[in-house]
Design a protein around this motif. Structure first.
Motif, PDB file in Angstrom:
ATOM      1  N   ALA A   1      42.567  59.021  10.839  1.00 40.59           N
ATOM      2  CA  ALA A   1      41.639  58.199  11.611  1.00 40.59           C
ATOM      3  C   ALA A   1      42.363  57.653  12.830  1.00 40.59           C
ATOM      4  O   ALA A   1      43.550  57.327  12.768  1.00 40.59           O
ATOM      5  CB  ALA A   1      41.114  57.044  10.761  1.00 40.59           C
ATOM      6  N   ALA A   2      41.670  57.568  13.930  1.00 40.18           N
ATOM      7  CA  ALA A   2      42.269  57.024  15.145  1.00 40.18           C
ATOM      8  C   ALA A   2      42.753  55.598  14.907  1.00 40.18           C
ATOM      9  O   ALA A   2      42.103  54.811  14.214  1.00 40.18           O
ATOM     10  CB  ALA A   2      41.255  57.047  16.282  1.00 40.18           C
ATOM     11  N   GLU A   3      43.916  55.294  15.466  1.00 43.74           N
ATOM     12  CA  GLU A   3      44.491  53.954  15.437  1.00 43.74           C
ATOM     13  C   GLU A   3      44.729  53.441  14.023  1.00 43.74           C
ATOM     14  O   GLU A   3      44.709  52.236  13.784  1.00 43.74           O
ATOM     15  CB  GLU A   3      43.609  52.967  16.230  1.00 43.74           C
ATOM     16  N   GLN A   4      44.984  54.355  13.073  1.00 40.89           N
ATOM     17  CA  GLN A   4      45.333  53.861  11.756  1.00 40.89           C
ATOM     18  C   GLN A   4      46.778  53.384  11.778  1.00 40.89           C
ATOM     19  O   GLN A   4      47.506  53.600  12.741  1.00 40.89           O
ATOM     20  CB  GLN A   4      45.086  54.890  10.663  1.00 40.89           C
ATOM     21  N   PHE A   5      47.200  52.724  10.711  1.00 45.71           N
ATOM     22  CA  PHE A   5      48.498  52.054  10.715  1.00 45.71           C
ATOM     23  C   PHE A   5      49.628  53.052  10.977  1.00 45.71           C
ATOM     24  O   PHE A   5      49.611  54.173  10.457  1.00 45.71           O
ATOM     25  CB  PHE A   5      48.730  51.323   9.386  1.00 45.71           C
ATOM     26  N   PRO A   6      50.623  52.685  11.803  1.00 50.17           N
ATOM     27  CA  PRO A   6      51.668  53.631  12.200  1.00 50.17           C
ATOM     28  C   PRO A   6      52.389  54.316  11.035  1.00 50.17           C
ATOM     29  O   PRO A   6      52.782  55.483  11.158  1.00 50.17           O
ATOM     30  CB  PRO A   6      52.637  52.755  13.009  1.00 50.17           C
ATOM     31  N   SER A   7      52.583  53.605   9.924  1.00 51.52           N
ATOM     32  CA  SER A   7      53.281  54.207   8.787  1.00 51.52           C
ATOM     33  C   SER A   7      52.505  55.370   8.179  1.00 51.52           C
ATOM     34  O   SER A   7      53.079  56.188   7.456  1.00 51.52           O
ATOM     35  CB  SER A   7      53.548  53.153   7.701  1.00 51.52           C
ATOM     36  N   ASN A   8      51.211  55.420   8.473  1.00 52.80           N
ATOM     37  CA  ASN A   8      50.374  56.526   8.011  1.00 52.80           C
ATOM     38  C   ASN A   8      50.020  57.460   9.163  1.00 52.80           C
ATOM     39  O   ASN A   8      49.031  58.171   9.119  1.00 52.80           O
ATOM     40  CB  ASN A   8      49.103  56.002   7.340  1.00 52.80           C
ATOM     41  N   PHE A   9      50.863  57.436  10.179  1.00 49.16           N
ATOM     42  CA  PHE A   9      50.719  58.358  11.307  1.00 49.16           C
ATOM     43  C   PHE A   9      52.039  59.060  11.636  1.00 49.16           C
ATOM     44  O   PHE A   9      52.095  60.287  11.725  1.00 49.16           O
ATOM     45  CB  PHE A   9      50.193  57.629  12.541  1.00 49.16           C
ATOM     46  N   TYR A  10      53.101  58.278  11.790  1.00 46.76           N
ATOM     47  CA  TYR A  10      54.379  58.846  12.217  1.00 46.76           C
ATOM     48  C   TYR A  10      54.896  59.965  11.304  1.00 46.76           C
ATOM     49  O   TYR A  10      55.405  60.981  11.810  1.00 46.76           O
ATOM     50  CB  TYR A  10      55.431  57.747  12.343  1.00 46.76           C
ATOM     51  N   PRO A  11      54.816  59.843   9.970  1.00 43.06           N
ATOM     52  CA  PRO A  11      55.303  60.955   9.133  1.00 43.06           C
ATOM     53  C   PRO A  11      54.533  62.250   9.372  1.00 43.06           C
ATOM     54  O   PRO A  11      55.126  63.339   9.370  1.00 43.06           O
ATOM     55  CB  PRO A  11      55.092  60.444   7.702  1.00 43.06           C
ATOM     56  N   TRP A  12      53.219  62.138   9.600  1.00 38.87           N
ATOM     57  CA  TRP A  12      52.407  63.340   9.862  1.00 38.87           C
ATOM     58  C   TRP A  12      52.691  63.902  11.241  1.00 38.87           C
ATOM     59  O   TRP A  12      52.732  65.121  11.437  1.00 38.87           O
ATOM     60  CB  TRP A  12      50.924  63.011   9.711  1.00 38.87           C
ATOM     61  N   GLN A  13      52.892  63.010  12.197  1.00 35.51           N
ATOM     62  CA  GLN A  13      53.239  63.459  13.551  1.00 35.51           C
ATOM     63  C   GLN A  13      54.556  64.237  13.537  1.00 35.51           C
ATOM     64  O   GLN A  13      54.660  65.312  14.132  1.00 35.51           O
ATOM     65  CB  GLN A  13      53.351  62.248  14.479  1.00 35.51           C
ATOM     66  N   ALA A  14      55.547  63.689  12.826  1.00 38.64           N
ATOM     67  CA  ALA A  14      56.853  64.350  12.757  1.00 38.64           C
ATOM     68  C   ALA A  14      56.742  65.706  12.059  1.00 38.64           C
ATOM     69  O   ALA A  14      57.356  66.700  12.493  1.00 38.64           O
ATOM     70  CB  ALA A  14      57.852  63.458  12.033  1.00 38.64           C
TER      71      ALA A  14
END
Length: 385
Positions: free
Chosen positions: A103-116
């Motif tokens: 989801a857009a703008e979800q908490f960074p800890s649930n974004f950065y691992p997927w981005q990496a």
């Protein structure tokens, strides 16, 4: 219905704390458990080899009960949400032609691992944003997420309620769709589990990750994670002694063991037996289980209903009830209102909430009562005159 549990906490009487989504206050019983844990280290001869295992197993049992997981050995003890989510990311094999949905703008800890992960594998991360405008916002956002899931979706990573404004995602519908296309579903329950019912047997997530310091009413630095069958044979983030098979036998620790403990125990953080934080977390979860999470959600709904109606009358915007929880409510202010002035006014009146994006995040819990919400409404609506 539950009654107000203010007496179980140590909150000052002259403040209005509606900010559990930021940090929960500690219950007196949890605080006492922590103090006992600190004092326990005074005489370490009383900490036996069994002590490294007994409380950890009690903790798993309490969390499993809270989320209706049949097997406590599917519960790992983690230090943070990012640790639990990164554990999943380490064990996801994604191809270049696949993508991960968040989801857009979800908490960074649930974004950065997927981005990496996506950057490493050449895959794509898709952040699904809500439609412009506020009419039917939660419903339309859920529909966009469902429509985005297709045969190229490897994994969907969401919260149950969005951390910034409390938008609730229909996890049963999303689980159904991910199952149809063979995608994984990973849930960050940090802003919901403990106040909004979550049933592992009903939703069947592949992983559920929760930090303990918000709605689980625990201390900072400990959390819990549920890992489903897809992660039975995964690789942990770290290789520690206690996650290995037969680690209970201290006399044989140098007989190095290749195999891990069963279930999700391989994913436990090192020093998971923390003699301060684990007893505190047990005490918090055991109290939540006695209260029952569905009762907590019902209580929050009962004390917020009139306040929400009043705010809507004054042109504040609140999401439709079906697409938000009663414990975490995003309130958007009228266009003419000065948000910086509003922040100062709330602080002056000792009303504690959070501001995330363009939403006021109102997060009551069992220590609040209807008078707290009345005070919030009084301060907010005074700014519209």
């Amino acid at each position: 219905m539950l009654s107000c549990k203010y007496s179980k906490f140590s909150l000052p009487k002259n403040i209005t704390y509606l900010n559990c989504s930021y940090l929960s206050p500690l219950m007196k019983s949890v605080e006492k458990a922590g103090i006992r844990g600190v004092r326990r280290k005074r005489n370490p001869m009383d900490i036996t080899p069994e002590s490294f295992f007994t409380d950890a197993e009690l903790l798993r049992e309490q969390f499993a009960k809270l989320i209706n997981a049949s097997d406590p050995k599917r519960i790992a003890i983690i230090p943070s949400a990012s640790y639990g989510i990164s554990t999943v990311a380490k064990n996801v094999d994604i191809r270049k032609d696949q993508h991960i949905i968040v989801a857009a703008e979800q908490f960074p800890s649930n974004f950065y691992p997927w981005q990496a992960l996506c950057e490493e594998r050449g895959a794509e991360i898709k952040a699904i944003a809500p439609e412009p405008g506020l009419t039917g916002r939660g419903k339309k956002w859920n529909e966009k997420i469902l429509n985005a899931i297709n045969a190229q979706t490897k994994l969907v990573a969401l919260a149950h309620t969005h951390w910034a404004d409390g938008t609730k995602f229909d996890l049963e519908a999303i689980r159904k769709r991910t199952t149809e296309v063979g995608a994984l579903l990973v849930i960050d329950g940090t802003q919901s589990v403990g106040a909004l019912p979550f049933d592992v047997e009903k939703i069947k997530p592949d992983a559920l990750i929760c930090a303990g310091y918000k709605w689980l009413l625990g201390p900072y630095g400990i959390g819990l994670a549920y890992y489903g069958e897809n992660f039975n044979n995964g690789k942990p983030l770290e290789e520690n002694w206690i996650s290995r098979l037969n680690s209970e036998d201290f006399s044989k620790l140098i007989s190095y063991e290749k195999n891990y403990q069963p279930g999700a125990l391989r994913y436990d953080v090192g020093e998971r037996s923390n003699f301060i934080l684990v007893p505190m977390m047990i005490k918090a979860l055991s109290q939540l289980n006695r209260w029952h999470v569905e009762n907590i959600q019902e209580y929050c709904a009962s004390i917020t209903a009139k306040a929400i109606d009043r705010l809507k009358e004054k042109d504040f915007w609140v999401e439709d009830e079906q697409y938000r929880g009663a414990h975490l409510i995003g309130v958007r202010i009228p266009k003419e209102m000065d948000i910086e002035k509003l922040k100062q006014t709330l602080l002056k009146n000792k009303v504690y909430v959070s501001f995330r994006g363009d939403a006021i995040r109102v997060a009551p819990n069992v220590y609040n009562d209807e008078s707290d919400l009345k005070k919030l409404v009084k301060v907010l609506t005074a700014q519209t005159k």
